[in-house]
Design a protein around this motif. Structure first.
Motif, PDB file in Angstrom:
ATOM      1  N   TYR A   1      -1.424   7.499  -7.777  1.00 41.56           N
ATOM      2  CA  TYR A   1      -1.897   8.736  -7.138  1.00 41.56           C
ATOM      3  C   TYR A   1      -2.673   9.598  -8.130  1.00 41.56           C
ATOM      4  CZ  TYR A   1      -1.384  13.721  -5.991  1.00 41.56           C
ATOM      5  OH  TYR A   1      -1.607  15.062  -5.809  1.00 41.56           O
TER       6      TYR A   1
ATOM      7  N   ALA B   1      -7.004   6.793   3.692  1.00 44.53           N
ATOM      8  CA  ALA B   1      -5.871   7.551   4.196  1.00 44.53           C
ATOM      9  C   ALA B   1      -6.062   9.061   3.945  1.00 44.53           C
ATOM     10  CB  ALA B   1      -4.581   7.064   3.545  1.00 44.53           C
TER      11      ALA B   1
ATOM     12  N   SER C   1      -8.014   1.888   0.174  1.00 44.48           N
ATOM     13  CA  SER C   1      -7.034   2.233   1.210  1.00 44.48           C
ATOM     14  C   SER C   1      -6.568   3.669   1.055  1.00 44.48           C
ATOM     15  CB  SER C   1      -5.841   1.262   1.146  1.00 44.48           C
ATOM     16  OG  SER C   1      -4.843   1.621   2.057  1.00 44.48           O
ATOM     17  N   TRP C   2      -6.322   4.081  -0.192  1.00 41.46           N
ATOM     18  CA  TRP C   2      -5.892   5.461  -0.448  1.00 41.46           C
ATOM     19  C   TRP C   2      -6.961   6.451  -0.025  1.00 41.46           C
ATOM     20  CZ3 TRP C   2      -7.544   9.554  -3.528  1.00 41.46           C
ATOM     21  CH2 TRP C   2      -6.604  10.568  -3.812  1.00 41.46           C
TER      22      TRP C   2
ATOM     23  N   ALA D   1      -8.424  10.411   6.423  1.00 45.72           N
ATOM     24  CA  ALA D   1      -7.810  10.572   7.752  1.00 45.72           C
ATOM     25  C   ALA D   1      -6.968  11.837   7.831  1.00 45.72           C
ATOM     26  CB  ALA D   1      -6.965   9.357   8.065  1.00 45.72           C
ATOM     27  N   GLN D   2      -6.568  12.390   6.641  1.00 44.52           N
ATOM     28  CA  GLN D   2      -5.814  13.640   6.643  1.00 44.52           C
ATOM     29  C   GLN D   2      -6.665  14.792   7.182  1.00 44.52           C
ATOM     30  OE1 GLN D   2      -4.576  13.947   2.461  1.00 44.52           O
ATOM     31  NE2 GLN D   2      -2.454  13.971   3.146  1.00 44.52           N
TER      32      GLN D   2
ATOM     33  N   SER E   1       1.918   4.581  -1.069  1.00 45.68           N
ATOM     34  CA  SER E   1       1.054   5.547  -1.749  1.00 45.68           C
ATOM     35  C   SER E   1       1.475   6.978  -1.456  1.00 45.68           C
ATOM     36  CB  SER E   1      -0.406   5.347  -1.344  1.00 45.68           C
ATOM     37  OG  SER E   1      -0.556   5.395   0.063  1.00 45.68           O
TER      38      SER E   1
ATOM     39  N   LEU F   1      -0.150  10.726  -0.945  1.00 52.64           N
ATOM     40  CA  LEU F   1      -1.399  11.414  -0.621  1.00 52.64           C
ATOM     41  C   LEU F   1      -1.333  12.854  -1.128  1.00 52.64           C
ATOM     42  CD1 LEU F   1      -1.994  10.156   3.037  1.00 52.64           C
ATOM     43  CD2 LEU F   1      -2.655   9.081   0.871  1.00 52.64           C
TER      44      LEU F   1
ATOM     45  N   LEU G   1       3.211   7.342   2.136  1.00 48.68           N
ATOM     46  CA  LEU G   1       2.931   6.292   3.114  1.00 48.68           C
ATOM     47  C   LEU G   1       3.627   4.999   2.704  1.00 48.68           C
ATOM     48  CD1 LEU G   1      -0.923   6.655   3.768  1.00 48.68           C
ATOM     49  CD2 LEU G   1       0.969   7.631   5.084  1.00 48.68           C
ATOM     50  N   ASP G   2       4.281   4.351   3.677  1.00 51.12           N
ATOM     51  CA  ASP G   2       4.918   3.048   3.446  1.00 51.12           C
ATOM     52  C   ASP G   2       5.818   3.070   2.220  1.00 51.12           C
ATOM     53  OD1 ASP G   2       3.583   1.712   5.645  1.00 51.12           O
ATOM     54  OD2 ASP G   2       1.772   1.823   4.423  1.00 51.12           O
TER      55      ASP G   2
ATOM     56  N   LYS H   1       0.836  -1.219   0.000  1.00 52.98           N
ATOM     57  CA  LYS H   1       0.000   0.000   0.000  1.00 52.98           C
ATOM     58  C   LYS H   1       0.865   1.263   0.000  1.00 52.98           C
ATOM     59  CE  LYS H   1      -4.114  -2.066   0.458  1.00 52.98           C
ATOM     60  NZ  LYS H   1      -3.700  -3.477   0.523  1.00 52.98           N
TER      61      LYS H   1
END
Length: 456
Positions: A361, A451, A447-448, A454-455, A324, A326, A344-345, A322
């Motif tokens: 993205y 995330a 998942s993206w 969550a920002q 990615s 953002l 991320l990751d 995952k």
């Protein structure tokens, strides 16, 4: 029947002159040059004389290879030109990325029309053409007073080619604050500022304005009767072939410096101007729900010096981890205008994996734009991103709809050339990409989105 049409295509990053063969619906010749604003003078502006030399040289070169039968024009939006009675510039052609208009933002905001009237969101710098004109009039009153006509950018080039002044609705309706798409007339801002008498007559994109000027025929070797068509905004040039031929619902994603998504016959949604959604006006004069972000600019910045080579193993690693990116690399516009970009990751990823994550993205940003405008049916991708298989595959996965990737090198040239066509329904070839069967692709998209949510 007109077959060979030269298309002048002035993009924000590159300027092009393409020869389109309408019988085969393909570009048979292309000239390209970098297009960058210059900083001398009163503010950053477009070097129209350099572009003019490039246009004329390209027309002459292409005409020696194959006789040009007509000329059409398409350009980026958010750009207008003030000319005096002699057709010369009253002021330099302002670069819309210049932040000068923001210094009068409070004054401008008091008079600009509401989103409900124009379908135009409030944008920074000069992205609202009305803000540019307001700032120019306040800061340079003597020069502005010499203005005899306000022209949209495609029609400025048409003026130089034919001597005829005109305007056209696709450029007027491109987040300018100047146009009411519901009434097909100028907005209340134009009358408040007493600009209506300066606005050149609005003519359809398909109108033949006239033949090229005699001096230009001599300079380029073109037939003196070569017709020049009014022209249109570049994203709407990408939309036009599908508007004439495809059955709704469908959407078109025009990619270049900007990635512009346009929905035709989609689901009814309430557009949110805070998310950079807007109402464009298509070449037939109809409103089109749209959204955009500066995807081409982001791609260039993110991939500078980076190889575009990747392997299936790279894809598998990115999907599994995952890894990615953002939003947003370019802030101030797009659906996440105030989010700060973050990886991320991404620790230890190689170049192929990084390129894959960047492509994903951009696809997921595009999928977000399509969702915001109620897009339904297949998605047609025009322009450079159509050749990025990672982008098109992830876009298909994220939307759960087929993607048709255009094979044309310049996504706008076919549509602009169609303005000179008698039949007007031809399309270029496209590759159909179905959503990947592997659920890991759709899972990555979910998942993206989580995330990004969550920002905040």
């Amino acid at each position: 029947m007109t077959r060979h049409v030269a298309v002048i295509d002035i993009g924000k990053t590159n300027a092009k002159v393409a020869l389109v063969d309408l019988a085969d619906v393909r570009e048979v010749s292309l000239r390209r040059t970098a297009n960058a604003p210059v900083a001398d003078g009163p503010y950053p502006h477009h070097d129209v004389e350099l572009l003019w030399s490039f246009i004329l040289d390209s027309l002459a070169e292409i005409n020696r290879e194959q006789r040009i039968e007509a000329i059409s024009i398409t350009t980026h939006g958010a750009t207008g030109v003030l000319v005096d009675a002699a057709g010369e510039l009253a002021l330099p052609v302002l670069d819309y990325e210049f932040a000068g208009p923001d210094t009068l933002a409070e004054d401008y905001d008091r008079i600009r029309p509401a989103f409900a009237e124009t379908g135009t969101p409030r944008l920074p710098a000069g992205l609202n053409l009305g803000a540019q004109l307001f700032w120019q009039q306040k800061r340079f009153p003597a020069e502005f007073a010499k203005t005899a006509a306000m022209l949209m950018y495609p029609q400025y080039w048409a003026l130089r080619l034919t001597g005829v002044t005109a305007n056209e609705a696709t450029s007027l309706g491109c987040h300018t604050d100047l146009w009411n798409p519901w009434k097909a007339d100028f907005s209340s801002l134009v009358d408040k500022m007493q600009w209506r008498h300066l606005m050149a007559p609005v003519r359809p994109a398909k109108d033949r304005l006239g033949p090229i000027l005699p001096a230009l025929a001599t300079r380029t070797g073109l037939d003196p009767q070569t017709p020049v068509f009014c022209g249109l905004h570049d994203s709407n040039a990408s939309l036009l072939p599908h508007l004439l031929s495809d059955t709704p619902p469908f959407s078109v994603v025009s990619t270049g410096t900007w990635v512009v998504s346009m929905a035709v016959g989609g689901n009814k949604v309430a557009l949110d101007p805070a998310r950079d959604t807007l109402v464009n006006v298509n070449a037939l004069g109809d409103p089109v729900p749209s959204a955009r972000f500066m995807g081409g600019r982001e791609f260039s910045l993110l991939t500078e010096g980076l190889s575009e080579d990747w392997t299936e193993a790279d894809i598998a690693t990115v999907l599994a981890r995952k890894t990615s990116l953002l939003p947003s690399t370019q802030q101030g516009s797009g659906p996440f205008a105030h989010h700060r970009a973050a990886w991320l990751d991404a620790h230890g990823i190689n170049n192929g994996q990084r390129f894959a994550a960047i492509s994903f993205y951009l696809a997921l940003m595009t999928a977000t734009c399509l969702d915001l405008i109620g897009a339904d049916g297949p998605t047609i991708v025009e322009g450079p991103f159509a050749r990025n298989r990672l982008f098109t595959r992830m876009l298909a996965a994220a939307t759960a709809r087929a993607v048709n990737a255009s094979e044309a090198a310049t996504g706008t040239s076919i549509g602009a050339a169609l303005l000179a066509s008698d039949h007007g329904t031809a399309q270029g070839k496209a590759e159909k990409i179905e959503p990947p069967a592997d659920p890991a692709w759709a899972d990555y998209g979910r998942s993206w989105c989580a995330a990004v949510g969550a920002q905040g």
